[in-house]
Scaffold this motif. Structure first.
Motif: not given
Length: 341
Positions: A94-103, A139-141, A170-171
């Motif tokens: 869902l991209g939540i990992n990617a959002g947290a990772g980018a931050s 933000l991603a969520a 976000f990746g």
């Protein structure tokens, strides 16, 4: 009574499997030790400096982080699948990992690199990393919840498509930010983004432990609501449950768990997908039972995956995120085919 006995038996078997994975992980590696060496070191019986270094500085913090990350991702995955009523929902997909990772990559670029030579600064910045990751994950969520709605309701097809788009976006942002780093820091960031816990230490454990403990307790106390969310929304509302409010609370708590995990291990996908499915097949559909079993399964999967990642190409190491993906991608395809059938 039968369900309770099955639940307790399942937890016991998971405990035995996890203990076996713990034994393999702590005794094997570039410096092999016997279980008696480990016991003597842990109980401080005739301590050996070499054993102390290997166990307390390298292997034990790595295993503890694998346990905590597995627990966090397993619980977060259960929440995501329960809230969305979609068995294919996963924090990574869902991209939540990617959002947290980018931050967190942005945080590493702006703050961590400046403070890494200062002990207090390094400690403070490490403790702040989960909080910074929470902003990106939230933000991603939020973007997923906004763009996946159709006619005032969450559309499952839109949810997956939106999640894939958010994940890719976000990746790409993480990669762009990491390219601004110097070559050495970029190499570390690239390994971290794939998902790796080889650089584990006790500061990382302390930075994520409060998030895992507090948010897991909050989610577990509300886990019965996930059973109601499987019904039609009008039915749940008629029971006096504030559906939107409770969903937002559960999602924010799961984002906090994911952010804490990503801050120390990078983006490890598929644990949050596999663990809840395995738990449901073992103990049924009640989320109060699914959640602890999913946490245990996630913990076991990550410990054994990390053991494989450090030994299969020894003396080189494979990032644990790659090992989990090798297991998780076929499982995801299996679930996709099963859902179509």
């Amino acid at each position: 009574m039968l369900r309770t006995n099955r639940f307790l038996l399942t937890l016991f078997v998971i405990f035995l499997l996890t203990f076996g994975a713990f034994y393999l992980h702590i005794t094997n590696g570039s410096f092999d030790m016997s279980i008696w060496d480990v016991i003597k070191t842990l109980l401080r019986i005739d301590p050996n400096p070499k054993h102390d270094l290997v166990i307390f500085e390298f292997r034990l913090p790595r295993i503890v982080i694998a346990m905590l990350v597995g627990i966090g991702l397993g619980i977060a995955g259960t929440v995501m699948q329960g809230v969305t009523r979609n068995g294919l929902a996963d924090p990574g997909i869902l991209g939540i990992n990617a959002g947290a990772g980018a931050s967190i990559v942005l945080f590493l670029l702006l703050f961590q690199m400046k403070a890494k030579h200062i002990t207090d600064g390094s400690w403070t910045s490490t403790m702040m990393m989960p909080l910074f990751g929470f902003v990106g994950g939230a933000l991603a969520a939020a973007l997923i919840l906004i763009f996946s709605r159709k006619n005032g309701r969450m559309d499952m097809q839109r949810l997956i498509l939106t999640g894939i788009s958010i994940n890719s976006g976000f990746g790409a942002l993480s990669m762009y930010i990491s390219l601004k780093m110097n070559p050495q820091d970029f190499e570390m960031a690239a390994v971290w983004m794939v998902g790796s816990i080889y650089n584990a230490n006790w500061i990382f454990v302390l930075s994520m432990l409060p998030w895992i403990v507090i948010l897991s307790v909050i989610i577990y106390r509300k886990s019965h609501l996930l059973d109601y969310f499987q019904l039609e929304e009008g039915t749940v509302t008629s029971l006096g449950i504030s559906v939107e409010k409770e969903k937002i609370i559960l999602i924010l708590c799961s984002v906090g768990l994911i952010s804490a995990c990503v801050s120390v291990s990078g983006s490890i996908g598929f644990i949050g997908l596999m663990a809840p499915h395995i738990a449901r097949s073992l103990v049924g559909l009640r989320h109060r039972l699914i959640m602890p079993v999913s946490a245990g399964v996630g913990m076991f999967l990550l410990i054994i995956s990390d053991y494989i990642s450090k030994t299969v190409f020894e003396p080189s190491e494979l990032p644990v995120g790659i090992v989990v993906s090798i297991i998780g991608i076929p499982y995801f395809l299996y679930l996709l085919v099963k859902s179509k059938a």
